[in-house]
Write a protein that holds these residues in place. Structure first.
Motif, short mmCIF file in Angstrom:
data_model
loop_
_atom_site.label_atom_id
_atom_site.label_comp_id
_atom_site.label_asym_id
_atom_site.label_seq_id
_atom_site.Cartn_x
_atom_site.Cartn_y
_atom_site.Cartn_z
N GLU A 20 0.81 -1.04 -0.14
CA GLU A 20 -0.06 -0.01 -0.05
C GLU A 20 0.72 1.42 -0.08
N VAL A 21 1.77 1.44 0.97
CA VAL A 21 2.56 2.54 1.00
C VAL A 21 3.49 2.77 -0.12
N GLY A 22 4.33 1.65 -0.56
CA GLY A 22 5.13 1.64 -1.81
C GLY A 22 4.21 1.99 -2.96
N ALA A 23 3.13 1.64 -3.16
CA ALA A 23 2.25 1.82 -4.15
C ALA A 23 1.89 3.34 -4.26
N ALA A 24 1.89 4.02 -2.89
CA ALA A 24 1.62 5.66 -2.71
C ALA A 24 2.82 6.05 -3.44
N PHE A 25 3.93 5.75 -3.14
CA PHE A 25 5.09 6.27 -3.57
C PHE A 25 5.38 6.29 -5.02
N ALA A 26 4.99 5.11 -5.71
CA ALA A 26 5.04 4.80 -6.84
C ALA A 26 3.93 5.85 -8.01
N GLN A 27 2.99 5.81 -7.25
CA GLN A 27 2.14 7.08 -7.99
C GLN A 27 2.42 8.29 -7.72
N ALA A 28 2.94 8.69 -6.61
CA ALA A 28 3.33 9.94 -6.62
C ALA A 28 4.46 10.35 -7.55
N TRP A 29 5.44 9.33 -7.47
CA TRP A 29 6.52 9.39 -8.40
C TRP A 29 6.23 9.68 -9.97
N ARG A 30 5.26 8.85 -10.15
CA ARG A 30 4.89 8.60 -11.64
C ARG A 30 3.96 10.02 -12.05
N SER A 31 3.27 10.45 -11.08
CA SER A 31 2.59 11.98 -11.36
C SER A 31 3.61 12.86 -11.44
N ALA A 32 4.54 13.04 -10.92
CA ALA A 32 5.55 14.06 -10.58
C ALA A 32 6.26 13.77 -11.97
N ARG A 33 6.38 12.67 -12.80
CA ARG A 33 7.37 12.51 -13.90
C ARG A 33 6.56 11.79 -14.86
N PRO A 34 5.77 12.32 -15.45
CA PRO A 34 4.52 11.64 -16.39
C PRO A 34 5.44 10.99 -17.62
N ASP A 35 6.85 11.53 -17.92
CA ASP A 35 7.41 10.97 -19.01
C ASP A 35 8.45 9.98 -18.43
N GLY A 36 8.46 9.42 -17.10
CA GLY A 36 9.57 8.78 -16.63
C GLY A 36 8.86 7.34 -17.15
N HIS A 37 9.99 6.33 -16.88
CA HIS A 37 9.98 4.93 -17.19
C HIS A 37 9.59 4.21 -15.91
N TYR A 38 8.93 3.25 -15.97
CA TYR A 38 8.30 2.38 -14.75
C TYR A 38 8.51 1.09 -14.83
N THR A 39 9.35 0.38 -14.08
CA THR A 39 9.43 -1.05 -14.17
C THR A 39 9.10 -1.74 -12.87
N TYR A 40 8.14 -2.72 -12.93
CA TYR A 40 7.86 -3.53 -11.80
C TYR A 40 7.97 -4.76 -11.59
#
Length: 201
Positions: A20-40
């Motif tokens: 839950e808390v990790g997902a909150a970080f990931a969501q905030a990170w992706r919102s702040a960097r819409p062009d960033g890459h994300y690997t899960y």
């Protein structure tokens, strides 16, 4: 371009505080960097095997190691690594230990004199969930083999993890911890606040 490698390790797919808390970080990170890459990578749903004698022999013979190359490539590609880590028996999930055993190779080790290495500049954020409290000054602080271990192994790579702890997560489950429910809620809320701040930084 920014790249987040997000790794979950909790055996719980529902009701997991570290997820839950990790997902909150990931969501905030992706919102702040819409062009960033994300690997899960989910090490509970899709665990990597433990390093066995055959893998060790292949490594020592400098043979072909596709899984090791793939895992190392994921780490090298990321400028932020996010780990969701519940505390199991005072330590780590075995799936995370297995992952670490694949990536902790001399290629990634930092120079002992300079502290510089291949991963210099990579940010590591560790979100933990603990059933009790292991904060400094508490009776169970000496039993925290989670944060010290992760600091040590990432230190081999020249990295300095940032930790966010959600504690007393079993206060709603275990009767003898019921008196700490308010502290548990505050710890969880505080963890969410901190990860949002870290993700925006």
């Amino acid at each position: 371009m920014s790249h987040l490698l997000h790794i979950d390790t909790s055996l719980r797919f529902e009701g997991s505080v570290s997820r839950e808390v990790g997902a909150a970080f990931a969501q905030a990170w992706r919102s702040a960097r819409p062009d960033g890459h994300y690997t899960y990578r989910d090490l509970a749903a899709d665990p990597v095997p433990h390093v066995d004698p055959a893998a060790l022999a292949t490594r020592e013979a400098d043979g072909d190691r596709p899984l090791e190359r793939r895992l190392i490539a994921e780490v090298k590609a990321a400028d932020t690594v996010l780990l969701g880590v519940p505390m199991y028996n005072y330590g780590l999930p075995s799936s995370l230990k297995a992952w670490l055993d694949w990536i902790l190779v001399p290629e990634l080790f930092a120079d002992q004199e300079t502290g510089e290495g291949v991963l210099t500049g990579t940010r590591v954020v560790v979100v933990t969930a603990r059933g009790g409290s292991y904060a400094p000054g508490t009776p169970r602080h000496p039993f925290d083999f989670q944060e010290p271990y992760l600091r040590a192994v990432f230190g081999m790579l020249g990295l300095h993890p940032e930790f966010v702890h959600a504690e007393l997560t079993l206060a709603d489950v275990l009767p003898h911890l019921a008196q700490f429910r308010e502290l548990a809620a505050a710890s969880r809320e505080g963890a969410h606040r901190v990860v949002r701040e870290l993700a925006a930084a």
